[in-house]
Design a protein around this motif. Structure first.
Motif, PDB file in Angstrom:
ATOM      1  N   SER A 115      37.873  39.093  39.549  1.00 28.88           N
ATOM      2  CA  SER A 115      37.264  39.655  40.754  1.00 28.88           C
ATOM      3  C   SER A 115      37.696  38.900  41.991  1.00 28.88           C
ATOM      4  O   SER A 115      37.696  37.677  42.028  1.00 28.88           O
ATOM      5  CB  SER A 115      35.765  39.578  40.621  1.00 28.88           C
ATOM      6  OG  SER A 115      35.191  39.966  41.819  1.00 28.88           O
ATOM      7  N   SER A 116      38.075  39.616  42.999  1.00 26.68           N
ATOM      8  CA  SER A 116      38.402  38.969  44.262  1.00 26.68           C
ATOM      9  C   SER A 116      37.114  38.857  45.049  1.00 26.68           C
ATOM     10  O   SER A 116      36.420  39.841  45.246  1.00 26.68           O
ATOM     11  CB  SER A 116      39.439  39.790  45.000  1.00 26.68           C
ATOM     12  OG  SER A 116      39.205  41.155  44.804  1.00 26.68           O
ATOM     13  N   LYS A 119      39.953  48.476  43.956  1.00 24.33           N
ATOM     14  CA  LYS A 119      40.409  48.291  45.346  1.00 24.33           C
ATOM     15  C   LYS A 119      41.768  47.612  45.360  1.00 24.33           C
ATOM     16  O   LYS A 119      42.703  48.100  46.000  1.00 24.33           O
ATOM     17  CB  LYS A 119      39.405  47.436  46.128  1.00 24.33           C
ATOM     18  CG  LYS A 119      38.032  48.041  46.242  1.00 24.33           C
ATOM     19  CD  LYS A 119      37.102  47.208  47.066  1.00 24.33           C
ATOM     20  CE  LYS A 119      36.782  45.862  46.434  1.00 24.33           C
ATOM     21  NZ  LYS A 119      36.072  45.936  45.170  1.00 24.33           N
ATOM     22  N   THR A 120      41.878  46.519  44.599  1.00 22.09           N
ATOM     23  CA  THR A 120      43.148  45.788  44.564  1.00 22.09           C
ATOM     24  C   THR A 120      44.210  46.648  43.906  1.00 22.09           C
ATOM     25  O   THR A 120      45.366  46.654  44.342  1.00 22.09           O
ATOM     26  CB  THR A 120      42.955  44.451  43.805  1.00 22.09           C
ATOM     27  OG1 THR A 120      41.808  43.819  44.331  1.00 22.09           O
ATOM     28  CG2 THR A 120      44.140  43.550  43.959  1.00 22.09           C
ATOM     29  N   THR A 155      32.944  45.751  42.832  1.00 23.26           N
ATOM     30  CA  THR A 155      33.952  44.974  42.131  1.00 23.26           C
ATOM     31  C   THR A 155      34.406  45.712  40.872  1.00 23.26           C
ATOM     32  O   THR A 155      33.609  46.346  40.191  1.00 23.26           O
ATOM     33  CB  THR A 155      33.431  43.546  41.827  1.00 23.26           C
ATOM     34  OG1 THR A 155      34.525  42.766  41.407  1.00 23.26           O
ATOM     35  CG2 THR A 155      32.372  43.528  40.766  1.00 23.26           C
TER      36      THR A 155
HETATM   37  N1  ATP Z   1      43.198  54.049  39.169  1.00 21.76           N
HETATM   38  C1  ATP Z   1      43.303  53.118  38.205  1.00 21.76           C
HETATM   39  N2  ATP Z   1      44.109  53.347  37.161  1.00 21.76           N
HETATM   40  C2  ATP Z   1      44.242  52.421  36.177  1.00 21.76           C
HETATM   41  N3  ATP Z   1      43.597  51.234  36.168  1.00 21.76           N
HETATM   42  C3  ATP Z   1      42.790  50.954  37.186  1.00 21.76           C
HETATM   43  C4  ATP Z   1      42.589  51.879  38.260  1.00 21.76           C
HETATM   44  N4  ATP Z   1      41.722  51.336  39.123  1.00 21.76           N
HETATM   45  C5  ATP Z   1      41.399  50.132  38.630  1.00 21.76           C
HETATM   46  N5  ATP Z   1      42.019  49.896  37.478  1.00 21.76           N
HETATM   47  C6  ATP Z   1      41.931  48.693  36.637  1.00 21.76           C
HETATM   48  O1  ATP Z   1      40.603  48.213  36.716  1.00 21.76           O
HETATM   49  C7  ATP Z   1      40.583  46.793  36.773  1.00 21.76           C
HETATM   50  C8  ATP Z   1      39.815  46.326  38.006  1.00 21.76           C
HETATM   51  O2  ATP Z   1      40.478  46.813  39.158  1.00 21.76           O
HETATM   52  P1  ATP Z   1      40.663  45.949  40.487  1.00 21.76           P
HETATM   53  O3  ATP Z   1      40.902  44.519  40.207  1.00 21.76           O
HETATM   54  O4  ATP Z   1      41.646  46.624  41.322  1.00 21.76           O
HETATM   55  O5  ATP Z   1      39.214  46.124  41.058  1.00 21.76           O
HETATM   56  P2  ATP Z   1      38.652  45.577  42.431  1.00 21.76           P
HETATM   57  O6  ATP Z   1      37.803  46.633  42.984  1.00 21.76           O
HETATM   58  O7  ATP Z   1      39.759  45.094  43.274  1.00 21.76           O
HETATM   59  O8  ATP Z   1      37.747  44.413  42.004  1.00 21.76           O
HETATM   60  P3  ATP Z   1      37.323  43.143  42.900  1.00 21.76           P
HETATM   61  O9  ATP Z   1      36.462  43.627  43.992  1.00 21.76           O
HETATM   62  O10 ATP Z   1      36.588  42.267  41.990  1.00 21.76           O
HETATM   63  O11 ATP Z   1      38.595  42.578  43.380  1.00 21.76           O
HETATM   64  C9  ATP Z   1      42.027  46.340  36.800  1.00 21.76           C
HETATM   65  O12 ATP Z   1      42.406  45.974  35.493  1.00 21.76           O
HETATM   66  C10 ATP Z   1      42.794  47.575  37.214  1.00 21.76           C
HETATM   67  O13 ATP Z   1      44.120  47.579  36.692  1.00 21.76           O
END
Ligand code: ATP
Length: 981
Positions: A200-201, A86-87, A82
């Motif tokens: 978090s998703s 990913k999102t 998390t």
């Molecule tokens: N490559 C990147 N560049 C800039 N910001 C990023 C990048 N990757 C992630 N982030 C930032 O990190 C934070 C968490 O990212 P995100 O929500 O996509 O994570 P996730 O893996 O989808 O989490 P979850 O599993 O809980 O959904 C967000 O604010 C996102 O904008």
């Protein structure tokens, strides 16, 4: 075709800013700094924190989207803990709706898909497509329809595909509509918060895009269908990291269980040799992604990672997952069905092919014409060259004849032999080279001619094939044409005059041939000896070449070494420059420090001067104070001495006075007591006497009787009284004197008391002065104490300053020592490096000089050899040219012989042909029946051909019927597929 699942890694920007990351990414690998060493994970591509969304899309998604528009299933899923992004990768950040640069894979893929489909619609007239989208969420092992949360969704495994019964499927025409659907679904998605990520998703989100295309060409209908799955998985972290409790813990357990099943499936799939059972059905996630994992799909996995050390364990487990995924093979096939009127489509295709054949034929004709022109040109040139050669040959022959005549008529055999030899040599010198070059040219032109001939033959055969094919297709009943060789033969029929000329030429040539043969025999033996020599020379030449090559390679090695060394030198120079820079920096800092030190020294000097000034001032003051103090002290001491002296004298006199006063007081008191006693005794006596007087008066009265007696007594008594009175008066005067004495004594005492008082006042004053002096003394003492304390403080300060100064000096010394050591180290390394370089350079130079020497030696040797060889070679060349000329002779003779034989053959052939033709003409002239039978034969052939055409048509009809039969189940299955939808 089977291919491995493509795995990509993406490392998000650090949450801790500048903290060092244990993950070091290269283009295709991640080096992980573990506690027990380094581990490298190789993936298809790694995107670091600076990679853009566009980079990720182009690399990961573009090809899969293109293939999905072409009928291949595609899946892209994002995996990672998390908050790892990913999102961000799949959809983009929440503000990506406004900033197109931040759009994730889903919006980009959707846009690109519709771009491709629209382009195809524009390109092909009869191309149609339909796109349906389903959007579901897997949450706590339940499937929720994100497009209608009220729907109950069930999984149905149809073998080839997994259907989501009950899920809403929306048809969309363009990317905008599809994006609206995605946006709508995404807002319905369950989100919660954990300790790791505020947004978090907690669920797995699956966007399923179903694409169907139809392309009609002629009577053929090509239908393709594909599914594009875009999956954003929930976080893969350990539960302990989430600090989840209650519902969250349940969620985490379910998320983990589905991801555990996913991991298990992937592990089994990554080891196909083990052949384990893949538990797709153990979770909804793996069941839905069944086709994407080891099935009919082109799949890409993107694993997201945190760069920070605290997430190292998660990152390594994510990388392990990615490496397992990379070992899975999928077998993607195009989902395509072809239907329609196949006969018509074949006919159309044949027509198109015919058109193509016509076009190629025209092209070939054009090319053939060109090549024919070239060949003719070449033939013309060759005949010219041949003529020239012939002329040269005649010239040579005449010279040879001349020599022979000379030889015969001179009789001097030796001379003639010499002349003959000279002639041969002159021949060799002048003409042989020309002959040689001519020979070379001839060889080249022959080669070219041969090539052209081959090409011509190829073109001819192709042309003939095309022609026969065309004739077969267009005029199946056409006449049988004479072959090209037959036609060509009729074209080259020589006249009888040329035949006679050729016979004469032939005879002449035969004679010359004999003469030449004898010479050739002689030359043959010479040629053999020369050949052996030539071979030896070639061997030595080859050896020499080998040596040259060896030297050349040595040289190149040396050059490479030199380059390496120069590179090293450059790097060392660079290092040196850096070091020099560092040194200059250090020097600067050192200079700064020295300046500081100077400043400090100056300050210290100033302070010292100040100190000295202060000390001087202070000394003076102190001196003054001590002098003053001394003088005051002395004065005070003298005063004290005086006072103490006066005090002692005063106290003595006071003592004396006191003693005197006391004595006097005692005396006076005793006198006063005595006087008072006397007074009381006198007063008693007076009272007694007054009593006695009264008694006497009473007695005189009483004794009036005894008057005389009494008178006498009275006189006596009066006398006694007068004496007593006298005595009292005496006592009174004495008393008066004594009182006056007392008064004078009192006055004395008062005077003395006053004196004492004065002296006491004086004494008091002295005491005050003394106390003042004492306070002054105290103040002086205090001042001294203060001075002492100041001195102490000053000393402490001085000590501190000294210690600080010492510390500074020590620091400076250590710094200087350090810098000196560094400098020394740098100098040493520099010296070492320069020595090494010098050594290397010297070595290289030595090597170079050695190799140069060797090279020079070898070169010299070679040159010598070459010189020898060149003289040998010259000789050999001469001889070779001679032998070549003989060979030339031979070959020309052989050519001529060939020509003669060819001419003979031609002659024979033409005579035969002539006979045959005349025979045929006679036959044709004589028998009309022959022609009729010929026409009849052709007619029969035509009938035969028509029959075969009819048979072929019947066969085609049978085949098309069979094809239709074969197509029927396909149509049926499609209808069956269409029914549940
Ligand atoms: N490559 C990147 N560049 C800039 N910001 C990023 C990048 N990757 C992630 N982030 C930032 O990190 C934070 C968490 O990212 P995100 O929500 O996509 O994570 P996730 O893996 O989808 O989490 P979850 O599993 O809980 O959904 C967000 O604010 C996102 O904008």
């Amino acid at each position: 075709m089977s291919q491995f699942i493509k795995t990509y890694g993406r490392i998000r920007p650090s949450a801790n800013g500048s903290a060092a990351s244990p993950l070091a990414a290269t283009d295709k690998a991640v080096n992980v700094d573990l506690d027990n060493g380094r581990k490298t994970y190789e993936l298809h591509r790694i995107f670091n924190s600076t990679a853009t969304q566009e980079d990720v899309f182009v690399c990961v998604s573009k090809k899969i989207v293109e293939d999905s528009a072409d009928g291949f299933n595609g899946t892209i899923f994002a995996y990672g803990q998390t908050g790892s992004g990913k999102t961000h990768t799949m959809l983009g950040p929440s503000n990506s709706w406004s900033d197109p640069e931040l759009k994730g894979l889903i919006p980009r893929s959707i846009e690109y898909l519709f771009e491709l489909l629209d382009a195809k619609t524009r390109e092909f007239q009869k191309f149609t497509f339909s796109v349906n989208v389903e959007f579901v969420e897997l949450y706590n092992e339940e499937i929720y329809d994100l497009l209608n949360l009220k729907n109950k969704v069930q999984l149905r495994d149809l073998g080839k595909e997994i259907q989501l019964d009950g899920a809403k499927s929306e048809t969309v025409d363009n990317s905008l509509d599809l994006m609206h659907v995605v946006q709508r679904g995404w807002t319905s998605r369950s989100t919660g918060s954990t300790a790791m990520n505020n947004e978090s998703s907690r669920s797995h989100a699956l966007l399923i895009i179903k694409i169907k295309t139809q392309e009609v060409t002629g009577g053929l209908v090509k239908e393709r269908s594909s599914t594009l799955n875009l999956v954003d998985l929930a976080g893969s972290e350990r539960q302990s990291h989430t600090k989840a409790t209650g519902d969250r813990l349940k969620e985490a357990t379910n998320i983990n269980s589905s991801l555990t099943v996913l991991g298990r499936c992937i592990r089994i799939l990554s080891k196909p040799a083990a052949g384990g059972y893949v538990p797709y059905r153990d979770s909804h996630l793996t069941h839905i992604l069944k086709n994407s994992l080891g099935g009919n799909s082109k799949t890409a996995v993107i694993v997201n990672m945190h760069p920070d050390r605290e997430f190292l364990a998660e990152s390594t487990s994510t990388l392990n997952f990615a490496q397992s995924c990379a070992l899975i093979k999928n077998a993607a096939t195009r989902n395509e069905v072809m239907t329609g009127d196949q006969e018509n489509s074949y006919k159309k295709a044949i027509q198109e092919l015919r058109q193509e054949v016509d076009e190629t034929r025209a092209k070939v004709r054009e090319e053939f014409g060109k090549k024919l022109d070239d060949a003719e040109e070449m033939q013309r040139r060759l005949t010219k060259e041949n003529d020239l050669l012939k002329a040269a040959k005649i010239d040579l022959q005449s010279q040879l004849d001349l020599a022979r005549v000379k030889y015969l008529f001179n009789g001097d055999t030796e001379q003639s032999l010499e002349e003959h030899k000279k002639l041969i040599s002159s021949l060799s010198d002048d003409n042989v080279s020309a002959l040689y070059t001519l020979k070379l040219e001839k060889e080249a032109s022959e080669k070219r001619c041969h090539q052209l001939q081959q090409h011509l033959n190829e073109l001819r055969s192709q042309y003939e094939i095309n022609l026969s094919e065309t004739l077969r297709l267009q005029t199946p009943s056409g006449k049988k044409r004479s072959t090209r060789s037959e036609r060509r033969q009729t074209l080259y029929r020589p006249s009888p005059d040329t035949l006679a000329e050729r016979e004469v030429e032939e005879r002449e040539l035969a004679e010359r041939l004999e003469e030449a043969n004898t010479m050739i025999c002689k030359l043959e033996s010479e040629k053999q000896t020369l050949q052996s020599k030539w071979e030896n020379a070639t061997e030595s030449l080859v050896e020499a070449e080998k040596r040259i090559n060896q030297l050349e390679s040595d040289k190149s090695d040396l050059i490479a070494d030199k380059e390496k060394l120069s590179e090293e030198l450059e790097s060392v120079i660079k290092d040196n420059e850096e070091n020099v820079e560092k040194i200059s920096k250090n020097h600067d800092t050192l200079e700064g420090l020295l300046v500081k030190i100077d400043d400090l020294n100056k300050e210290i000097k100033n302070r010292k001067q100040e100190k000295v000034a202060i000390e001087e001032k202070h000394g003076k003051e102190m001196e003054e104070i001590t002098n003053h103090h001394k003088s005051v002290k002395e004065e005070l001491e003298s005063q004290i001495r005086n006072l103490s002296a006066s005090n002692s004298s005063f106290s003595e006199s006071q003592k004396e006075a006191n003693e005197k006063v006391e004595l006097l007081q005692q005396q006076l008191q005793s006198q006063l007591q005595e006087l008072q006693e006397e007074k009381s005794a006198l007063q008693k006596e007076l009272a007694n006497k007054t009593q006695l007087l009264a008694d006497a008066k009473n007695d005189a009265k009483d004794c009036s009787k005894t008057s005389s007696e009494l008178q006498s007594n009275i006189v006596e008594k009066c006398e006694m009284i007068s004496t007593l009175k006298k005595k009292v008066e005496e006592n009174d005067s004495e008393l008066k004197i004594k009182a006056e004495l007392i008064v004078s004594l009192e006055q004395d005492i008062a005077k003395k008391a006053e004196l004492i008082k004065q002296q006491a006042a004086k004494l008091d004053e002295n005491v005050i002065a003394l106390s003042e002096q004492n306070s002054m003394k105290r103040r002086i003492e205090e001042a001294i104490a203060i001075e002492e304390s100041w001195k102490k403080r000053y000393a402490a300060l001085e000590d501190r300053r000294q210690t600080e100064f010492n510390d500074h000096q020590r620091d400076i010394k250590t710094l200087k020592a350090k810098k000196d050591a560094e400098l020394k180290g740098y100098k040493e390394t520099l010296e070492l490096k320069s020595n090494q370089l010098k050594e290397q350079g010297a070595k290289a130079e030595k090597q170079l000089s050695q190799s140069k020497e060797v090279f020079d030696k070898k070169m010299e040797e070679m040159q010598q050899q070459f010189a020898q060889l060149s003289t040998d070679a010259l000789k050999k060349q001469e001889e070779k040219i001679r032998s070549d000329s003989s060979l030339q002779w031979e070959s020309t003779i052989r050519d001529k012989q060939d020509e003669i034989t060819e001419l003979r053959n031609l002659n024979e052939f033409y005579s035969k042909q002539h006979d045959e033709d005349s025979h045929a003409i006679a036959n044709m002239m004589n028998t009309k029946q022959g022609k009729v039978s010929y026409v009849e034969k052709i007619r029969l052939e035509k009938i035969e051909q028509e029959k075969t055409i009819i048979q072929q048509r019947a066969q085609i009809a049978r085949l098309s019927k069979g094809q239709r039969e074969a197509n029927r189940p396909v149509l049926r299955s499609r209808n069956q597929e269409a029914a549940p939808q």
